[in-house]
Scaffold this motif. Structure first.
Motif, PDB file in Angstrom:
ATOM      1  N   GLY A  16       0.761  -1.241   0.000  1.00  0.00           N
ATOM      2  CA  GLY A  16       0.000   0.000   0.000  1.00  0.00           C
ATOM      3  C   GLY A  16       0.792   1.292   0.000  1.00  0.00           C
ATOM      4  O   GLY A  16       0.196   2.378  -0.064  1.00  0.00           O
ATOM      5  N   LEU A  17       2.112   1.225   0.060  1.00  0.00           N
ATOM      6  CA  LEU A  17       2.903   2.461   0.130  1.00  0.00           C
ATOM      7  C   LEU A  17       2.796   3.274  -1.150  1.00  0.00           C
ATOM      8  O   LEU A  17       2.697   4.512  -1.093  1.00  0.00           O
ATOM      9  CB  LEU A  17       4.379   2.150   0.434  1.00  0.00           C
ATOM     10  N   LEU A  18       2.836   2.614  -2.302  1.00  0.00           N
ATOM     11  CA  LEU A  18       2.734   3.345  -3.563  1.00  0.00           C
ATOM     12  C   LEU A  18       1.374   4.020  -3.683  1.00  0.00           C
ATOM     13  O   LEU A  18       1.276   5.182  -4.104  1.00  0.00           O
ATOM     14  CB  LEU A  18       2.956   2.400  -4.744  1.00  0.00           C
ATOM     15  N   ALA A  19       0.314   3.303  -3.302  1.00  0.00           N
ATOM     16  CA  ALA A  19      -1.027   3.882  -3.375  1.00  0.00           C
ATOM     17  C   ALA A  19      -1.172   5.048  -2.408  1.00  0.00           C
ATOM     18  O   ALA A  19      -1.773   6.074  -2.743  1.00  0.00           O
ATOM     19  CB  ALA A  19      -2.073   2.812  -3.064  1.00  0.00           C
ATOM     20  N   GLY A  20      -0.625   4.908  -1.201  1.00  0.00           N
ATOM     21  CA  GLY A  20      -0.702   5.990  -0.222  1.00  0.00           C
ATOM     22  C   GLY A  20       0.043   7.227  -0.677  1.00  0.00           C
ATOM     23  O   GLY A  20      -0.453   8.353  -0.535  1.00  0.00           O
ATOM     24  N   ALA A  21       1.242   7.036  -1.238  1.00  0.00           N
ATOM     25  CA  ALA A  21       2.017   8.168  -1.735  1.00  0.00           C
ATOM     26  C   ALA A  21       1.294   8.852  -2.894  1.00  0.00           C
ATOM     27  O   ALA A  21       1.215  10.088  -2.957  1.00  0.00           O
ATOM     28  CB  ALA A  21       3.403   7.699  -2.168  1.00  0.00           C
ATOM     29  N   PRO A  48       2.217 -12.833   6.775  1.00  0.00           N
ATOM     30  CA  PRO A  48       2.404 -12.405   5.378  1.00  0.00           C
ATOM     31  C   PRO A  48       1.104 -12.295   4.600  1.00  0.00           C
ATOM     32  O   PRO A  48       0.884 -11.325   3.869  1.00  0.00           O
ATOM     33  CB  PRO A  48       3.318 -13.501   4.813  1.00  0.00           C
ATOM     34  N   LEU A  49       0.211 -13.282   4.768  1.00  0.00           N
ATOM     35  CA  LEU A  49      -1.029 -13.261   4.005  1.00  0.00           C
ATOM     36  C   LEU A  49      -1.927 -12.099   4.417  1.00  0.00           C
ATOM     37  O   LEU A  49      -2.499 -11.407   3.561  1.00  0.00           O
ATOM     38  CB  LEU A  49      -1.779 -14.586   4.175  1.00  0.00           C
ATOM     39  N   THR A  50      -2.056 -11.852   5.729  1.00  0.00           N
ATOM     40  CA  THR A  50      -2.915 -10.760   6.185  1.00  0.00           C
ATOM     41  C   THR A  50      -2.344  -9.401   5.780  1.00  0.00           C
ATOM     42  O   THR A  50      -3.092  -8.476   5.454  1.00  0.00           O
ATOM     43  CB  THR A  50      -3.114 -10.812   7.707  1.00  0.00           C
ATOM     44  N   LEU A  51      -1.028  -9.268   5.774  1.00  0.00           N
ATOM     45  CA  LEU A  51      -0.410  -8.016   5.324  1.00  0.00           C
ATOM     46  C   LEU A  51      -0.704  -7.765   3.849  1.00  0.00           C
ATOM     47  O   LEU A  51      -1.026  -6.635   3.456  1.00  0.00           O
ATOM     48  CB  LEU A  51       1.099  -8.056   5.559  1.00  0.00           C
ATOM     49  N   ALA A  73       1.126   2.773   5.190  1.00  0.00           N
ATOM     50  CA  ALA A  73       1.823   1.658   5.828  1.00  0.00           C
ATOM     51  C   ALA A  73       1.295   1.423   7.242  1.00  0.00           C
ATOM     52  O   ALA A  73       1.084   0.281   7.663  1.00  0.00           O
ATOM     53  CB  ALA A  73       3.327   1.929   5.870  1.00  0.00           C
ATOM     54  N   GLY A  74       1.071   2.516   7.978  1.00  0.00           N
ATOM     55  CA  GLY A  74       0.524   2.389   9.326  1.00  0.00           C
ATOM     56  C   GLY A  74      -0.865   1.785   9.324  1.00  0.00           C
ATOM     57  O   GLY A  74      -1.195   0.943  10.172  1.00  0.00           O
ATOM     58  N   LEU A  75      -1.685   2.187   8.359  1.00  0.00           N
ATOM     59  CA  LEU A  75      -3.048   1.664   8.275  1.00  0.00           C
ATOM     60  C   LEU A  75      -3.054   0.183   7.913  1.00  0.00           C
ATOM     61  O   LEU A  75      -3.817  -0.617   8.492  1.00  0.00           O
ATOM     62  CB  LEU A  75      -3.830   2.464   7.234  1.00  0.00           C
ATOM     63  N   VAL A  76      -2.192  -0.206   6.974  1.00  0.00           N
ATOM     64  CA  VAL A  76      -2.098  -1.618   6.594  1.00  0.00           C
ATOM     65  C   VAL A  76      -1.639  -2.454   7.787  1.00  0.00           C
ATOM     66  O   VAL A  76      -2.195  -3.537   8.058  1.00  0.00           O
ATOM     67  CB  VAL A  76      -1.117  -1.786   5.410  1.00  0.00           C
ATOM     68  N   LEU A  77      -0.640  -1.984   8.514  1.00  0.00           N
ATOM     69  CA  LEU A  77      -0.135  -2.732   9.675  1.00  0.00           C
ATOM     70  C   LEU A  77      -1.207  -2.843  10.755  1.00  0.00           C
ATOM     71  O   LEU A  77      -1.362  -3.901  11.378  1.00  0.00           O
ATOM     72  CB  LEU A  77       1.111  -2.038  10.228  1.00  0.00           C
ATOM     73  N   THR A  90      -2.655  -6.386  11.953  1.00  0.00           N
ATOM     74  CA  THR A  90      -2.464  -6.762  13.357  1.00  0.00           C
ATOM     75  C   THR A  90      -3.788  -7.103  14.026  1.00  0.00           C
ATOM     76  O   THR A  90      -3.861  -7.995  14.885  1.00  0.00           O
ATOM     77  CB  THR A  90      -1.771  -5.618  14.122  1.00  0.00           C
ATOM     78  N   ALA A  91      -4.853  -6.391  13.652  1.00  0.00           N
ATOM     79  CA  ALA A  91      -6.167  -6.626  14.255  1.00  0.00           C
ATOM     80  C   ALA A  91      -6.839  -7.888  13.731  1.00  0.00           C
ATOM     81  O   ALA A  91      -7.794  -8.376  14.328  1.00  0.00           O
ATOM     82  CB  ALA A  91      -7.079  -5.421  13.991  1.00  0.00           C
ATOM     83  N   ALA A  92      -6.337  -8.438  12.624  1.00  0.00           N
ATOM     84  CA  ALA A  92      -6.945  -9.642  12.048  1.00  0.00           C
ATOM     85  C   ALA A  92      -6.598 -10.873  12.877  1.00  0.00           C
ATOM     86  O   ALA A  92      -5.583 -10.895  13.578  1.00  0.00           O
ATOM     87  CB  ALA A  92      -6.455  -9.822  10.614  1.00  0.00           C
ATOM     88  N   PRO A  93      -7.419 -11.909  12.841  1.00  0.00           N
ATOM     89  CA  PRO A  93      -7.102 -13.152  13.552  1.00  0.00           C
ATOM     90  C   PRO A  93      -5.763 -13.724  13.089  1.00  0.00           C
ATOM     91  O   PRO A  93      -5.511 -13.864  11.897  1.00  0.00           O
ATOM     92  CB  PRO A  93      -8.265 -14.090  13.154  1.00  0.00           C
ATOM     93  N   GLY A  94      -4.907 -14.030  14.024  1.00  0.00           N
ATOM     94  CA  GLY A  94      -3.591 -14.555  13.692  1.00  0.00           C
ATOM     95  C   GLY A  94      -2.516 -13.502  13.593  1.00  0.00           C
ATOM     96  O   GLY A  94      -1.332 -13.821  13.463  1.00  0.00           O
TER      97      GLY A  94
END
Length: 331
Positions: free
Chosen positions: A96-101, A148-151, A132-136, A140-144
């Motif tokens: 998501g960094l490219l999209a955020g920028a 890599p997959l949730t990111l 990047a902060g929003l994706v993390l 992090t809030a997702a189960p597990g």
């Protein structure tokens, strides 16, 4: 040790030769083909009375230089992200960094217009960091937790959402955003060296930080506990690496728009030849990333000649199959 040093010197020299050849070929190819001999003549001794020399210096060389810088910046960003997160799918585009920028630049352009150009790297950095902060946070809030997959899923969701917002903004104000339309597809055409001048301080910070952290990232890639046991300040390494990733990604987006998959593909190719030691992964990623984007931009110019397609479309066409293979191999 001497043999190893000679071998590394040979590999670096080989990569430098490849970049030089692609650089000359990149300048030679265009709507008006310029013989390589004339390209070398123009680079060595510019003569403003010769039209080809003007084309080389004022039009084609800036594009080639920007391709080198952007390719190196995105490749190094991807290498750092993969090492810090221990995620083989990490990439500025996928997370998501490219999209955020890009989103931050579009919003700022809509508010202040072309006045933001000198501070575009700063605007893009803010957008990349926020994304990047929003994706993390989502991962992090997702189960597990942040696996890599949730990111990747969180990055895809954020990228899709921001892309939709950008498209909506463009539709609402087509006249003002028309000049950003091609830039948003990823392109290095039409830029002047002044754009690179605005980005140089940010690029310097990013590359210096990346090379400074290379040794510690090798330890970090083995796990935080192992790195702490080896005396690595894990928090400091992650913060400095994040600064490097954000500044390099922001500079690349400023110069070329969002070019996907470079940060994903190049580090994996580099590891096939140099292993997992980031003292070598980082510099070789920079070299191979530069050569790769020069090659891709050549393809973008000749594939459908005389029509030129966006460089970002070619990076996606080449990178997407690699991403599919990597998902099947790693997950």
């Amino acid at each position: 040790m001497i043999i190893k040093n000679i071998g590394e010197l040979g590999r670096f020299g080989g990569m430098a030769v490849v970049i030089a050849l692609f650089f000359a070929l990149h300048i030679s190819i265009g709507a008006k083909a310029i013989p390589l001999a004339d390209v070398f003549s123009a680079l060595i001794a510019r003569d403003d009375t010769i039209f080809d020399h003007i084309v080389v210096w004022d039009l084609r060389m800036p594009r080639a230089v920007i391709a080198i810088v952007v390719g190196a910046a995105l490749a190094v960003s991807g290498a750092l992200m993969q090492g810090i997160t221990r995620n083989p799918l990490a990439d500025p585009g996928l997370l998501g960094l490219l999209a955020g920028a890009s989103f931050a630049v579009v919003v700022a352009f809509g508010i202040w217009g072309s006045a933001i150009v000198p501070i575009m790297p700063l605007v893009a950095a803010g957008g990349a960091l926020a994304a990047a902060g929003l994706v993390l946070w989502i991962a992090t809030a997702a189960p597990g937790g942040a696996r890599p997959l949730t990111l990747i899923l969180a990055g895809a969701a954020i990228s899709a959402f921001l892309g939709a917002v950008i498209a909506a903004v463009q539709l609402l104000d087509q006249e003002n955003f028309d000049q950003l339309r091609v830039w948003l597809t990823g392109t290095i055409s039409g830029h002047r060296m002044s754009y690179l001048g605005w980005c140089l301080p940010w690029l310097a910070v990013g590359f210096v930080a990346a090379f400074a952290m290379a040794r510690q990232i090798t330890s970090l890639a083995m796990g935080d506990d192992v790195a702490v046991g080896l005396g690595v300040n894990v928090v400091q390494v992650k913060i400095v690496s994040l600064i490097a990733v954000v500044t390099l990604t922001a500079s690349a987006v400023t110069l070329s728009g969002p070019l996907g998959f470079i940060g994903l593909v190049i580090p994996h190719v580099v590891r096939l030849f140099v292993g997992t030691d980031y003292r070598f992964v980082v510099p070789y990623s920079a070299l191979l990333g530069a050569a790769y984007l020069l090659f891709v931009d050549i393809v973008a110019r000749v594939a459908l000649a005389p029509v030129e397609i966006s460089t970002g479309l070619v990076t996606s066409l080449l990178g997407a199959p690699f991403f599919v293979w990597l998902v099947r191999a790693k997950l």
